[in-house]
Design an enzyme around this catalytic site. Structure first.
Site, PDB file in Angstrom:
ATOM      1  N   HIS A 451     -55.155  16.098  31.438  1.00 21.77           N
ATOM      2  CA  HIS A 451     -55.208  15.339  32.696  1.00 21.77           C
ATOM      3  C   HIS A 451     -55.868  16.138  33.806  1.00 21.77           C
ATOM      4  CE1 HIS A 451     -51.881  17.531  34.760  1.00 21.77           C
ATOM      5  NE2 HIS A 451     -51.369  17.646  33.550  1.00 21.77           N
ATOM      6  N   CYS A 470     -48.308  20.231  29.487  1.00 25.27           N
ATOM      7  CA  CYS A 470     -49.549  19.454  29.408  1.00 25.27           C
ATOM      8  C   CYS A 470     -50.729  20.300  29.893  1.00 25.27           C
ATOM      9  CB  CYS A 470     -49.434  18.183  30.230  1.00 25.27           C
ATOM     10  SG  CYS A 470     -48.379  16.943  29.447  1.00 25.27           S
TER      11      CYS A 470
END
Length: 552
Positions: A451, A470
């Site tokens: 992301h 992440c």
């Protein structure tokens, strides 16, 4: 009369055998660096039986699984010899023996019963006729070569038998067919190359292992020290003699002028070394650079071997198009047509919230994503903020959900909750969203994805392990463009039009795009340079202890 006819028949048979023996008893001209192919007489038996195998394994104990592999191989051949023909040793013998010699020297591994194999090979080279006359020796060498092949294949092509998931590695292994591989080897033809089941990254690293073995034989690296905090262009110091020798050995420096002067050439060589180590390539001999220079040669060799072990676990041939994120490198690599097209910096999980190692298939890009806050962050970070400041959610563009329904956060008495919170939180799309403007999804059991991020300053750090697991991408729009260009429906203008809003937009990626989240602290890059990185999750130590019984 019957006796006479039988006698004549026997004589004729013996004459035919002798004629055939004379015709076939010629040397095979094929040679190798380590062994010349030899000839064995026609009278030698070229067929084994099950009892021969049992007798061999009674003398030389091996695991049940290995014995089964050997037996299966000969059963498939109706017990015919594999390494010998009527004209002598097959070409496969010197080819395979050279592989064993290389493995022994590269990995300093003498565990494959080399002593007996060397003795039998020397016996062939020393006295061909004596060896030819000893059927038992030939049979022993035949079975020993087959046994050694399966043992060698397991070590070099597959690695440790333990499930890699116990070592926090969840990229699936591809099962290799060693029976078919041996079939290919024993039937190899002159001038052909035996195609070992090893990927290109492994082969590149093996060449560098040989370089570092040669440095080791020359005495390794001398320690470097100096009195100042740093040395720069134009300065003089006796330690630069050692530095230049080091950089010449590692192929960072092309030519050594044997002076104590910090030259332009040395600065360029030092920059090359720093880039390989993931350091700030400033061409200055500073303390961070000195730390990497003073790593002992055995440390570097062990680091190379640990990563070669990991490379045994990945597919021999990767897909033509894929994404590779190397966690210790803090870098995402984008490949098309088996060539690296682009790369960008990433931020990965910190030691307490490690990024998992696995393979996924990227199926969706989300523009202007919501951020579904993980339960652990909701409980440990957001709840304490809410208990101190009921307006926390509104100030951070967040909302609270009960199931799939958004509810009024002001109607909840947050101080009543200590451990379990029966609600979930999410952050609405916008410029301050924790996921930035773009999210890349590849469904997995670890809830990991790529992301964007509003915290761009962290990409300037040399060590970028800051996330909850992440992976934050420095240039997410460029990655989206590469992925979406294959659909034919998206270009930069269309992406920008969506990003100018705060409306979430999902885009399917078809076919799905392979994503490898890997962990390599030593590798050879596209320019042929050997790179090293720090073991940020201490996984090298864990693997080294598992393989060799000691730590780096």
């Amino acid at each position: 009369m019957t006796v006479l006819l039988c006698w004549i028949a026997i004589c004729m048979a013996l004459l035919l055998v002798e004629c055939r023996h004379s015709k076939d008893n010629t040397e095979n001209p094929i040679e190798s660096d380590s062994l010349q192919s030899q000839v064995l007489p026609q009278k030698l038996s070229f067929v084994l039986n099950e009892q021969d195998l049992k007798a061999f394994f009674t003398s030389f104990s091996e695991s049940d699984s290995l014995q089964k592999e050997v037996k299966t191989f000969y059963e498939r051949r109706n017990y015919h010899y594999a390494w010998f023909t009527t004209k002598g040793m097959a070409l496969a013998v010197p080819v395979f023996y050279k592989q064993l010699e290389n493995y022994r020297h590269d990995f300093a591994d003498n565990s494959l019963n080399y002593a007996l194999l060397d003795t039998l090979i020397r016996a062939v080279k020393r006295d061909k006729k004596a060896f030819q006359a000893n059927n038992r020796q030939t049979q022993q060498l035949e079975i020993l070569l087959t046994t050694s092949f399966f043992k060698h294949a397991q070590k070099e092509y597959e690695g440790i038998q333990e499930n890699p998931s116990k070592l926090q590695w969840f990229i699936p292994r591809n099962k290799k067919n060693y029976q078919a591989l041996l079939d290919s080897l024993v039937s190899i033809q002159p001038n052909a190359v035996f195609d070992e089941p090893l990927n290109v990254y492994y082969l590149r690293l093996k060449e560098k292992l040989r370089l570092y073995r040669s440095i080791e034989r020359e005495g390794g690296f001398q320690p470097i020290s100096f009195d100042k905090k740093r040395l720069t262009l134009g300065e003089q110091d006796s330690c630069l003699l050692i530095l230049k020798k080091h950089l010449l050995a590692t192929q960072d420096l092309a030519q050594n002028d044997n002076s104590i002067l910090f030259t332009d050439t040395l600065a360029l060589a030092l920059k090359h070394f720093q880039r390989r180590m993931g350091l700030n390539a400033n061409g200055v001999l500073d303390q961070n650079t000195l730390t990497e220079l003073n790593r002992p040669i055995d440390f570097r060799i062990q680091q190379i071997m640990v990563n070669m072990e990991r490379l045994r676990w990945i597919p021999v041939k990767m897909e033509e198009d894929y994404i590779l994120v190397n966690i210790p490198e803090f870098t995402l690599h984008y490949f098309e047509n088996s060539k690296q097209l682009w790369k960008t910096n990433v931020v990965v999980g910190k030691a307490a919230t490690k990024t998992s190692i696995f393979k996924g298939n990227l199926s969706n890009i989300v523009l202007n994503p919501y951020w579904g806050v993980p339960m652990s962050i909701g409980k440990n970070e957001i709840l304490p903020h809410l208990q101190r400041n009921p307006n926390y959610l509104r100030k951070n563009n967040m909302e609270v959900l009960s199931g799939d329904n958004v509810i009024d956060a002001s109607s909840i008495h947050w101080k009543d909750f200590k451990e379990n919170v029966p609600f979930t939180f999410r952050q609405k799309p916008g410029k301050d969203n924790a996921l930035g403007r773009i999210k890349f999804l590849f469904p997995n059991n670890f809830n990991i994805y790529l992301h964007d991020t509003p915290s761009k300053n962290l990409f300037g750090e040399s060590k970028r392990a800051f996330s909850h697991g992440c992976i934050r991408v420095e240039n997410p729009k460029q990655l989206a463009l590469y992925l979406l260009q294959k659909t034919g429906d998206w270009d930069e203008e269309k992406i920008d039009k969506v990003l100018a809003t705060d409306k979430e937009k999902w885009v399917n990626i078809r076919p799905n795009f392979p994503v490898y989240i890997a962990y390599f602290t030593a590798w050879v890059d596209e320019e042929g340079d050997l790179n090293f990185r720090n073991d940020i999750y201490h996984l090298d130590e864990q693997l080294m202890k598992r393989i060799y019984g000691f730590e780096l």
